[in-house]
Design a protein around this motif. Structure first.
Motif, PDB file in Angstrom:
ATOM      1  N   UNK A   1       0.838  -1.191   0.000  1.00  0.00           N
ATOM      2  CA  UNK A   1       0.000   0.000   0.000  1.00  0.00           C
ATOM      3  C   UNK A   1       0.878   1.249   0.000  1.00  0.00           C
ATOM      4  N   UNK A   2       0.429   2.242  -0.759  1.00  0.00           N
ATOM      5  CA  UNK A   2       1.185   3.497  -0.808  1.00  0.00           C
ATOM      6  C   UNK A   2       0.814   4.349   0.385  1.00  0.00           C
ATOM      7  N   UNK A   3       1.430   4.075   1.509  1.00  0.00           N
ATOM      8  CA  UNK A   3       1.097   4.782   2.728  1.00  0.00           C
ATOM      9  C   UNK A   3       2.162   5.831   3.016  1.00  0.00           C
ATOM     10  N   UNK A   4       1.708   6.899   3.637  1.00  0.00           N
ATOM     11  CA  UNK A   4       2.651   7.934   4.040  1.00  0.00           C
ATOM     12  C   UNK A   4       3.160   7.581   5.423  1.00  0.00           C
ATOM     13  N   UNK A   5       4.382   7.154   5.486  1.00  0.00           N
ATOM     14  CA  UNK A   5       4.957   6.775   6.760  1.00  0.00           C
ATOM     15  C   UNK A   5       6.031   7.761   7.147  1.00  0.00           C
ATOM     16  N   UNK A   6       6.442   7.704   8.367  1.00  0.00           N
ATOM     17  CA  UNK A   6       7.512   8.581   8.812  1.00  0.00           C
ATOM     18  C   UNK A   6       8.326   7.884   9.876  1.00  0.00           C
ATOM     19  N   UNK A   7       9.341   8.546  10.312  1.00  0.00           N
ATOM     20  CA  UNK A   7      10.186   7.973  11.344  1.00  0.00           C
ATOM     21  C   UNK A   7       9.557   8.255  12.713  1.00  0.00           C
ATOM     22  N   UNK A   8       9.314   7.203  13.463  1.00  0.00           N
ATOM     23  CA  UNK A   8       8.655   7.372  14.762  1.00  0.00           C
ATOM     24  C   UNK A   8       9.492   8.235  15.712  1.00  0.00           C
ATOM     25  N   UNK A   9      10.803   8.017  15.811  1.00  0.00           N
ATOM     26  CA  UNK A   9      11.585   8.897  16.695  1.00  0.00           C
ATOM     27  C   UNK A   9      11.493  10.366  16.288  1.00  0.00           C
ATOM     28  N   UNK A  10      11.490  10.623  14.986  1.00  0.00           N
ATOM     29  CA  UNK A  10      11.388  12.010  14.522  1.00  0.00           C
ATOM     30  C   UNK A  10      10.032  12.590  14.930  1.00  0.00           C
ATOM     31  N   UNK A  11       8.981  11.798  14.762  1.00  0.00           N
ATOM     32  CA  UNK A  11       7.641  12.272  15.139  1.00  0.00           C
ATOM     33  C   UNK A  11       7.581  12.556  16.640  1.00  0.00           C
ATOM     34  N   UNK A  12       8.170  11.656  17.425  1.00  0.00           N
ATOM     35  CA  UNK A  12       8.178  11.868  18.879  1.00  0.00           C
ATOM     36  C   UNK A  12       8.908  13.161  19.227  1.00  0.00           C
ATOM     37  N   UNK A  13      10.034  13.378  18.578  1.00  0.00           N
ATOM     38  CA  UNK A  13      10.822  14.582  18.840  1.00  0.00           C
ATOM     39  C   UNK A  13      10.056  15.832  18.417  1.00  0.00           C
ATOM     40  N   UNK A  14       9.474  15.768  17.226  1.00  0.00           N
ATOM     41  CA  UNK A  14       8.782  16.934  16.680  1.00  0.00           C
ATOM     42  C   UNK A  14       7.571  17.294  17.543  1.00  0.00           C
ATOM     43  N   UNK A  15       6.892  16.276  18.048  1.00  0.00           N
ATOM     44  CA  UNK A  15       5.721  16.548  18.883  1.00  0.00           C
ATOM     45  C   UNK A  15       6.117  16.901  20.315  1.00  0.00           C
ATOM     46  N   UNK A  16       7.165  16.283  20.802  1.00  0.00           N
ATOM     47  CA  UNK A  16       7.503  16.448  22.208  1.00  0.00           C
ATOM     48  C   UNK A  16       8.247  17.731  22.528  1.00  0.00           C
ATOM     49  N   UNK A  17       9.168  18.096  21.638  1.00  0.00           N
ATOM     50  CA  UNK A  17      10.041  19.233  21.938  1.00  0.00           C
ATOM     51  C   UNK A  17       9.277  20.546  22.147  1.00  0.00           C
ATOM     52  N   UNK A  18       8.381  20.930  21.222  1.00  0.00           N
ATOM     53  CA  UNK A  18       7.653  22.193  21.453  1.00  0.00           C
ATOM     54  C   UNK A  18       6.857  22.180  22.749  1.00  0.00           C
ATOM     55  N   UNK A  19       6.270  21.039  23.073  1.00  0.00           N
ATOM     56  CA  UNK A  19       5.471  20.956  24.302  1.00  0.00           C
ATOM     57  C   UNK A  19       6.347  21.207  25.511  1.00  0.00           C
ATOM     58  N   UNK A  20       7.513  20.575  25.524  1.00  0.00           N
ATOM     59  CA  UNK A  20       8.428  20.756  26.659  1.00  0.00           C
ATOM     60  C   UNK A  20       8.861  22.217  26.756  1.00  0.00           C
ATOM     61  N   UNK A  21       9.194  22.793  25.622  1.00  0.00           N
ATOM     62  CA  UNK A  21       9.661  24.186  25.611  1.00  0.00           C
ATOM     63  C   UNK A  21       8.571  25.114  26.135  1.00  0.00           C
ATOM     64  N   UNK A  22       7.368  24.921  25.654  1.00  0.00           N
ATOM     65  CA  UNK A  22       6.272  25.830  26.044  1.00  0.00           C
ATOM     66  C   UNK A  22       5.913  25.651  27.513  1.00  0.00           C
ATOM     67  N   UNK A  23       5.870  24.401  27.951  1.00  0.00           N
ATOM     68  CA  UNK A  23       5.551  24.169  29.373  1.00  0.00           C
ATOM     69  C   UNK A  23       6.604  24.832  30.252  1.00  0.00           C
ATOM     70  N   UNK A  24       7.863  24.707  29.865  1.00  0.00           N
ATOM     71  CA  UNK A  24       8.940  25.335  30.631  1.00  0.00           C
ATOM     72  C   UNK A  24       8.764  26.857  30.633  1.00  0.00           C
TER      73      UNK A  24
END
Lengths: 456, 527
Positions: free
Chosen positions: A412-435
Motif C-alpha cells: 500500500x502506498x502509505x505515508x509513513x515517517x520515522x517514529x523517533x522524529x515524530x516523537x521529537x517533533x511533537x515532544x520538543x515544542x510541548x516541553x519548551x512551552x511548558x517550561x
C-alpha cells in the motif's frame, strides 16, 4: 632431423589411434539402453515419519522451462555463470558462441522441445547443441540461452527462498511434455496414439488398490466432453488415453476442472493425492510466464490457506525443458531418459527452509515418495530405483512451520515517517512551552509578592 | 457563631468533595460500562492502528499510514500505553474514556472559578450524564481529547477574562494548540477567541502579550506540518483539505439538531436561557462563551462534511452556558418567592439544583436509546439465489462500534492465512478488517478520481483483474456498507458469483425469531 621425423610419426600414430578410440568410447557411452521394465518388487517400505505427518500430496506441474532458464542465476545452485557459453554451431569453430542473457519479456516465441531437438541439444552429452538445435528447427537459436530471474518470476524465487529448490532434478524423459506427463503417472512412457487406448498401470491404480483417494485436476477440463475430444488436454492428462481409467466411471470422475480443487480446499473433501496439471495459464512459450506464475502461486497460496496445509507436501515442477538451455548433462538411466533438468520446488510445512537440494532425482522420485507414504508397490524399475527426496524434509521439527503467502499485490502506498522524529517533533515544542509557561508563572508570582511586600 | 460557620463550611466542603467524587465515579462508570461490547468502528480502527504503528508494531504500520487527515498527538499518547499493554481496541477506548472523565473535572473547575460550588457540581453533572459526551468518549476518537483541551483553553480564557493575567492567555493558547494537535478542527477556537477579544475590548491584552500567545499557539501546532515534512509528504495536509472541501455533503443541514438532542434537550434549553441572559448581560465571560459556541457551531453547520462527534468541542461552552442558565433561572424563581436576600439566595440555590436534577432526569429518559444505538439496527432483507440483495441498515457515522466488524476480523485472523488480501464494498469495513486481522483489505467503492476519494485509500481500478491475477483472495460483503452503496454491494456479489466464490464466513444478526440475517459474508475466490 631424425627426432623431428620421429615426433611427426608419433603424432600421426596418436591421431590415427585416437579417432577410432573416441568412436569406440562414444559408441559405448551412447549404446542403446533398455526401456523401464515393470517392477517386480513388493510394496515400498513405508517412510514412517513421512506417513505420519503427510496426509495430502500435491503434484503441481507447469510446462516448458529448464532449470537454468528459471533458476540458473539463483544463488547456490549449479547454474549458469560468466563462463557459460554455447557454440552457435558446434561443428564450426568460426560460428561464434551465444551467451546467457536475461529475458525481460513475459512472453517469447516458442522453441522446439521435441525429442529430436533434445537429442541435438544434448549432442552426445556435450550440451553444446542448444543453439544449433533451435536454428535447425527454424527457431531463434540464441533465444534458448535466455533466462529469467527474480524480476520476472519473483514468486517462484520467493518460494525457493522459503522452501526447497532442487537443482539436480531432471525430467524423466528426453523430449517434450507428453512422455513426461506419462512418466509422472506411470514411471514410463507409452505410445499415445490418438483415439487408441493403452493399458498401463499408473500410480492411481496403486492408490485405488490401497484405498487411497486421488484426484487429477486441470484448468479448463470439461467433464461433459468425451475423453477423446479434450483436444488441448490429452497431453497433460495421459489418463484420458488409458482404458482402465476411462472405462471406470468412478475413476474418470476423479478427473476434474481445477475450480473443483479450489472448492475442495475450502469445503473439504480433498483427496489424499492430487495431481494438478497446468494450473491456469500455461508457461510454455508463447504462454505468459507472469500469468502462469500467478495462477500457480495462487493455487499454492490457496493450499497454504486451507485446513490441509498442516499435513501437505507440494511438489511443484515443470513437465519439460521447453527448448531452453540447461548446462547439466542428464544421467542416462534407460532408453527414455533422463531428460534435461527442470525446476522443482518442494513446499511443505515440513520442508527444510531455504535449502537448495543437490540430490539427483527425477519425476519417478515423486512417485517413489507417494509409494513410500502409502506403502505402494513400485510401478517400474524407474520408481523402484528412484532416489529418495527425503532429504528435502525435516519431519523431526516440533510443529509444522507457518506457511508463507506470496501475496501478489504491491504494498500500500502509505505515508509513513520515522517514529523517533515524530516523537521529537511533537515532544520538543510541548516541553519548551511548558517550561516557558512555568517560568512566566513563577516570575509573575514573585513579582506580585514583591509588589505586595512593597510599602505603599 | 464563627465556629458554627466554619463547621458548616467544612461540611459543605466535605459534601462538595463527596458529590464531586460521586459524579466523577458515575461519569467514569457510564463511560466504561460495557465499553468493549462492540468492536472498533472504522475511524477508531484507523486511529488505533496508527497508534499501534507508532508503538512499533510493524504489522499495523504497513496497513495504517501515519499521515492521514489528522495530527498524531492522541495516537502518540495511546502508543505509549500500547508499548506497555500491547495493542487492543479496549485499551485505546479506555484512554479516550479517561479524557472524557477529565472533561467532567475541567468543567467542574470552570464552574467553580466562575460561579462557585453549585455551578461546578451542576456543570459536572451535566457532562457526566449527557448521552452525547458519553457516546463519543466511549470510542477511540480524537474528538474526546480535543474537547478536553478546548475545555482547558476555555477555562484559562475565563480566568483571563476575570483576572487579565497574560500567563493565563498564554496557557489558553497552549491548550488551544494541544486541542489542534488532537484534531485540527480545533483551529476554530482561534476565530472564536478573536471574536471574543474584539467584542470585549476591556480584555484585549497588550500587543506584545497577544503576539507571544500567537507564537505559543503556532509553536504548539507546528509539529503537525513538521512531522509531515519529515516524512517528505508536505502535500498530505493540502490533499485532505482539498478532499474535505470538495467532497459532497454527507448529511442534511438539520443533522446537528439530532446531535443536540443527544446532548439533552434540557441542557440545550438551559444553555439557550444562559445565552439569552449572557447576550443582554455581556460580561466578558458571557461574550467568551457565546463567541466560542456560535462561531464553532456556525462553521460546522456551514461545512459540508458533518459528523456526529464534531460538536463535542462545544461541550464546555455549551455546558457552562447551561449552568449559567440554570443559575439564572433559579435566582429568578427565588426572586418571586422570598424577600430576604439570604433566603432568596438559599432558595435560588435549591431552585437551580432542582432544575439541574430535573434536566438530568429528562436526559435519563432519552439516554438509553442513544447509548445503545447499535443494538438491533442492522437487518438484511431480500435474497437472490441465497445471497443478500438489499440491506437496510442505519448506523450513524461515529456513533459507536460495529456489531459484526470485530468478530469477522478476529475470525479472519484465526482462520485465514496471514497475507491474504480482501476486497470489501467500502473502506470503512476494510479499516476494521485490517485492524483486527492485520491483513490488507481493499475497498471497491474508492473512486479512481483523486478529487472524489479520501487520499488515504487506494482505488481498485479493475477488481476483476485483481482476482484473476490472484492479488485478491477474498470478497467481503457487509450490510453496513451495502446500505450506503447498493451499487458496489451488487458489484461485490457479482464478483463472488462470477469467480465461483465459496462462502467461508457469515456473521448473522441475532433476532427474536431465532433466524438472523447476515451482517457479514466472506467469500473465497480463486482466479
Amino acid at each position: 632431423m631424425r627426432r623431428v621425423v620421429a615426433a611427426l610419426c608419433l603424432g600421426l600414430l596418436t591421431a590415427g589411434l585416437s579417432v577410432p578410440a573416441a568412436t569406440l568410447v562414444s559408441a559405448a557411452t551412447l549404446a542403446p539402453l533398455p526401456p523401464p521394465r515393470p517392477s517386480l518388487a513388493g510394496p515400498v517400505a513405508i517412510d514412517k515419519p513421512a506417513a505420519e505427518k503427510i496426509k495430502h500430496i500435491f503434484v503441481i506441474v507447469q510446462e516448458g522451462h529448464s532449470f537454468d532458464n528459471y533458476f540458473g542465476t539463483y544463488p547456490g545452485v549449479l547454474g549458469i555463470n560468466r563462463h557459460t557459453a554455447v557454440p552457435a554451431n558446434p561443428r564450426s569453430v568460426t560460428a561464434g558462441a551465444v551467451y546467457p542473457h536475461q529475458l525481460t519479456a513475459v512472453r517469447t516465441i516458442p522453441l522446439d522441445n521435441s525429442l529430436r531437438a533434445a537429442e541435438a541439444a544434448l549432442d552426445g552429452g556435450t550440451m553444446d547443441g542448444f543453439v544449433s538445435a533451435q536454428s535447425a528447427a527454424a527457431r531463434n537459436g540464441a533465444l534458448s540461452l535466455g533466462y529469467y530471474n527474480s524480476t520476472t518470476i519473483p514468486y517462484y524465487w520467493a518460494l525457493a527462498r522459503q522452501y526447497v529448490l532442487a537443482d539436480h532434478f531432471f525430467a524423466s524423459a528426453l523430449g517434450g511434455s507428453t512422455p513426461n506427463y506419462q512418466f509422472l503417472v506411470a514411471g514410463k512412457t507409452w505410445n499415445a496414439t490418438p483415439g487408441a487406448e493403452a493399458n498401463v498401470p499408473t500410480i492411481f491404480n496403486r492408490l485405488d488398490a490401497a484405498g487411497v483417494s486421488w484426484g487429477y485436476y486441470a484448468a479448463n477440463y470439461q467433464s461433459h466432453v468425451a475423453s477423446g475430444q479434450q483436444l488441448s488436454l490429452e497431453s497433460q492428462i495421459p489418463l484420458l488415453g488409458l482404458s482402465d481409467i476411462t472405462g471406470t466411471s468412478s475413476d474418470l470422475a476423479r478427473i476434474q476442472d481445477i475450480t473443483r480443487l479450489n472448492r475442495d480446499l475450502v469445503d473439504g473433501g480433498l483427496p489424499a493425492v492430487s495431481y494438478v496439471v497446468r494450473p491456469g495459464q500455461s508457461e510454455h512459450a508463447p504462454g505468459n510466464v507472469a500469468l502462469g506464475q500467478t495462477s500457480t502461486v495462487g493455487l499454492i497460496d490457496a493450499i497454504e490457506r486451507s485446513r490441509y496445509w498442516k499435513s501437505s507436501a507440494i511438489f511443484l515442477t515443470w513437465s519439460d525443458w521447453g527448448g531452453w538451455y540447461d548446462g547439466v548433462a542428464p544421467p542416462r538411466i534407460d532408453s527414455e531418459g533422463d531428460g534435461f533438468r527442470v525446476p522443482a520446488l518442494i513446499i511443505s510445512p515440513f520442508a527444510r527452509r531455504g535449502v537448495v537440494l543437490h540430490q539427483t532425482a527425477d519425476f519417478s522420485s515423486i512417485l517413489q515418495f507417494i509409494e513410500s507414504v502409502y506403502g505402494l508397490r513400485p510401478l517400474t524399475t524407474r520408481d523402484q530405483n528412484a532416489p529418495s527426496l527425503a532429504a528435502a524434509f525435516d519431519f523431526g521439527q516440533g510443529r509444522p512451520s507457518r506457511p508463507v503467502v506470496m501475496g501478489v499485490l504491491p504494498a500500500a502506498a502509505l505515508t509513513q515517517g520515522s517514529v523517533p522524529v515524530i516523537l521529537l517533533v511533537y515532544g520538543l515544542p510541548v516541553v519548551v512551552i511548558v517550561a516557558f509557561l512555568a517560568y512566566s508563572a513563577l516570575r509573575s508570582g514573585a513579582e506580585r509578592r514583591r509588589r505586595i511586600g512593597e510599602p505603599s | 457563631m464563627r465556629i458554627m460557620v466554619d463547621r458548616y463550611g467544612g461540611r459543605r466542603t466535605v459534601l462538595t468533595v463527596l458529590t464531586t467524587v460521586a459524579i466523577l465515579a458515575g461519569g467514569a462508570f457510564l463511560r466504561l460500562h460495557g465499553i468493549n461490547q462492540y468492536g472498533l468502528n472504522s475511524d477508531e480502527a484507523v486511529y488505533a492502528g496508527q497508534a499501534a504503528g507508532l508503538a512499533g508494531f510493524t504489522q499495523y504500520s504497513r496497513l495504517f499510514g501515519l499521515f492521514r487527515a489528522h495530527p498524531l498527538l492522541i495516537q502518540l499518547l495511546v502508543s505509549f500505553v500500547y508499548r506497555v499493554t500491547g495493542v487492543s481496541g479496549l485499551t485505546a477506548r479506555e484512554v479516550c474514556a479517561g479524557f472524557g472523565v477529565a472533561l467532567i473535572l475541567v468543567i467542574g473547575i470552570a464552574g467553580l472559578v466562575l460561579w462557585g460550588r453549585l455551578a461546578a457540581l451542576i456543570g459536572m453533572l451535566f457532562v457526566a450524564v449527557s448521552p452525547y459526551p458519553i457516546a463519543v468518549s466511549r470510542q477511540m476518537l480524537l474528538d474526546g481529547p480535543e474537547s478536553l483541551f478546548v475545555a482547558v483553553s476555555v477555562l484559562f480564557l475565563c480566568l483571563y477574562a476575570r483576572r487579565s493575567r497574560r500567563e493565563l492567555l498564554w496557557a489558553a493558547a497552549f491548550a488551544g494548540g494541544l486541542a489542534f494537535l488532537a484534531k485540527e478542527s480545533a483551529i476554530l477556537l482561534v476565530p472564536a477567541v478573536l471574536v471574543f477579544l474584539i467584542l470585549s475590548p476591556d480584555t484585549l491584552p497588550r500587543y506584545r502579550d497577544l503576539a507571544i500567545a500567537a507564537g505559543i499557539y503556532v509553536l504548539t501546532i507546528l509539529p503537525y506540518p513538521l512531522a509531515e515534512l519529515s516524512a517528505g509528504k508536505a502535500s498530505t495536509g493540502a490533499d485532505y483539505l482539498v478532499w474535505q472541501v470538495l467532497r459532497p455533503a454527507n448529511h442534511p443541514l438539520d443533522f446537528y439538531l439530532g446531535v443536540l438532542g443527544a446532548v439533552g434537550w434540557a441542557i440545550v434549553a438551559l444553555a439557550a436561557v444562559g445565552a439569552l441572559v449572557g447576550f443582554f448581560r455581556r460580561t466578558p465571560i458571557d461574550i467568551l462563551l457565546l463567541s466560542v459556541t456560535l462561531v464553532i457551531f456556525g462553521f460546522l453547520e456551514l461545512w459540508p462534511t458533518k459528523g456526529y462527534e464534531y460538536l463535542l468541542p462545544l461541550m464546555a461552552s455549551l455546558t457552562l452556558l447551561a449552568v449559567s442558565g440554570a443559575l439564572q433561572l433559579g435566582r429568578a424563581l427565588a426572586l418571586g418567592f422570598q424577600r430576604s436576600s439570604q433566603s432568596r439566595r438559599l432558595l435560588g440555590t435549591w431552585a437551580s439544583a432542582s432544575l439541574a436534577v430535573i434536566a438530568v432526569a429528562t436526559m435519563f429518559l432519552t439516554a438509553s436509546p442513544v447509548v445503545s444505538a447499535q443494538r438491533g439496527t442492522a437487518t438484511l432483507v431480500g435474497t437472490d439465489s441465497g445471497q443478500p440483495a438489499v440491506a437496510r441498515v442505519t448506523v450513524l457515522a461515529g456513533s459507536g462500534g460495529l456489531l459484526a466488524g470485530r468478530p469477522a476480523g478476529l475470525w479472519v485472523k484465526a482462520h485465514i492465512l496471514a497475507g491474504s488480501v480482501f476486497l470489501t464494498i467500502g473502506p470503512s469495513f476494510a479499516n476494521i478488517l485490517e485492524f483486527y486481522s492485520q491483513d490488507r483489505a481493499l475497498a471497491l467503492s474508492v473512486s479512481p478520481n483523486p478529487l472524489h476519494r479520501n487520499p488515504s485509500y487506494s482505488p481498485v481500478v479493475n477488481a476483476d483483474r485483481l482476482i484473476r491475477s490472484g492479488a485478491v483472495q477474498y470478497l467481503v460483503y457487509d450490510a453496513y456498507s451495502a446500505a450506503r452503496t447498493h451499487h458496489f454491494a451488487d458489484r461485490v456479489l457479482a464478483l463472488a458469483k462470477k469467480f465461483h466464490g465459496v462462502l467461508v464466513y457469515q456473521y448473522d444478526q441475532e433476532s427474536s425469531s431465532g433466524r438472523g440475517s447476515a451482517l457479514v459474508r466472506i467469500y473465497g475466490v480463486q482466479p
